[in-house]
Each structure stands twice: as C-alpha cells, then as structure tokens.
Design a protein around this motif. Structure first.
Motif, PDB file in Angstrom:
ATOM      1  N   LYS A 142      41.109  31.053  29.682  1.00 13.89           N
ATOM      2  CA  LYS A 142      41.497  32.436  29.418  1.00 13.89           C
ATOM      3  C   LYS A 142      41.535  33.217  30.712  1.00 13.89           C
ATOM      4  CE  LYS A 142      39.601  32.872  24.791  1.00 13.89           C
ATOM      5  NZ  LYS A 142      38.270  32.979  24.251  1.00 13.89           N
TER       6      LYS A 142
ATOM      7  N   GLN B 294      40.265  40.863  28.003  1.00  8.94           N
ATOM      8  CA  GLN B 294      41.281  39.829  28.193  1.00  8.94           C
ATOM      9  C   GLN B 294      42.391  40.422  29.059  1.00  8.94           C
ATOM     10  OE1 GLN B 294      42.663  37.910  24.614  1.00  8.94           O
ATOM     11  NE2 GLN B 294      40.582  37.643  23.840  1.00  8.94           N
TER      12      GLN B 294
ATOM     13  N   LEU C  34      40.665  36.682  32.186  1.00 11.70           N
ATOM     14  CA  LEU C  34      39.840  37.849  31.887  1.00 11.70           C
ATOM     15  C   LEU C  34      39.753  38.720  33.124  1.00 11.70           C
ATOM     16  CD1 LEU C  34      36.736  36.087  30.237  1.00 11.70           C
ATOM     17  CD2 LEU C  34      38.780  36.915  29.080  1.00 11.70           C
TER      18      LEU C  34
END
Ligand code: FES
Length: 106
Positions: free
Chosen positions: A23, A38, A25
């Motif tokens: 991810k 995010q 972030l």
C-alpha cells in the motif's frame, strides 16, 4: 500493531510517504500529532504527491494534491477545495508509542 517509522523520521511540521505492505501511505506530523492516510485521492484514486515526502501546501497547514491543488484538512482528511470537495481521504488508524508511529489497523 505494526511499526510504520520512528517519529523522528517525519519533520514537524511535515510529511512522509511510505510503501507499506503493497500500500501507498503517507503520514503528516503537525501540532504534536501524527495522521496517516492512504495515498490515494478520493476522486481519481491516484497518488497525491509528485515529489517524495511532499504532501503539504506551501505553509504546511493543509494536505495538497500536487496534480490539482486540492486541499485537505490534516486532522480529518476532508477535502475543502478542489475537484473532490466534500470527500475524505481514507485514514489509517495510528498512534505514537515510545517514539514510534504504529498502525493500529492495516
Ligand atoms: S487526484 Fe483528486 S484532487 Fe488531484
């Protein structure tokens, strides 16, 4: 809980991007607190920054999309100006513990 970084890795005030478990972030440090989101704009789903670790506006008071100049409140992630006005960045639960930023959710 997962450790994201040392608190000292993020300037105060300032921001830092992370690739974390697939991810993207970013964390913003302001007024003694850290907020993790995010790295995805609520209207196009693209990353907010052009430059590494650069997520804030010129005076470090708001989160800014580098592509469109949209502005978001640091504490809530709410967009207050720009194409995604009224929408909100997705916050990732976090807290400061023993000088580290830890995620309380993934
Ligand atoms: S991608 Fe949504 S404001 Fe820039």
């Amino acid at each position: 809980m997962l450790t994201l970084c040392s608190l000292n890795d993020i300037p105060e005030p300032g921001s830092k991007g992370f690739k974390f478990q697939d991810k993207s972030l970013f964390a913003v440090r302001a007024r003694g607190e850290v907020f993790v989101y995010q790295n995805s704009c609520p209207h196009l789903g693209i990353e907010l920054n052009w430059q590494e670790d650069q997520f804030l506006d010129y005076d470090d008071s708001l989160i800014q999309c580098a592509t469109h100049g949209a502005l978001f409140i640091i504490e809530s992630g709410e967009c207050i100006a720009g194409p995604c006005h009224g929408k909100t960045l997705i916050k990732v639960g976090s807290k400061i513990e023993n000088g580290y930023v830890v995620l309380t959710e993934e």
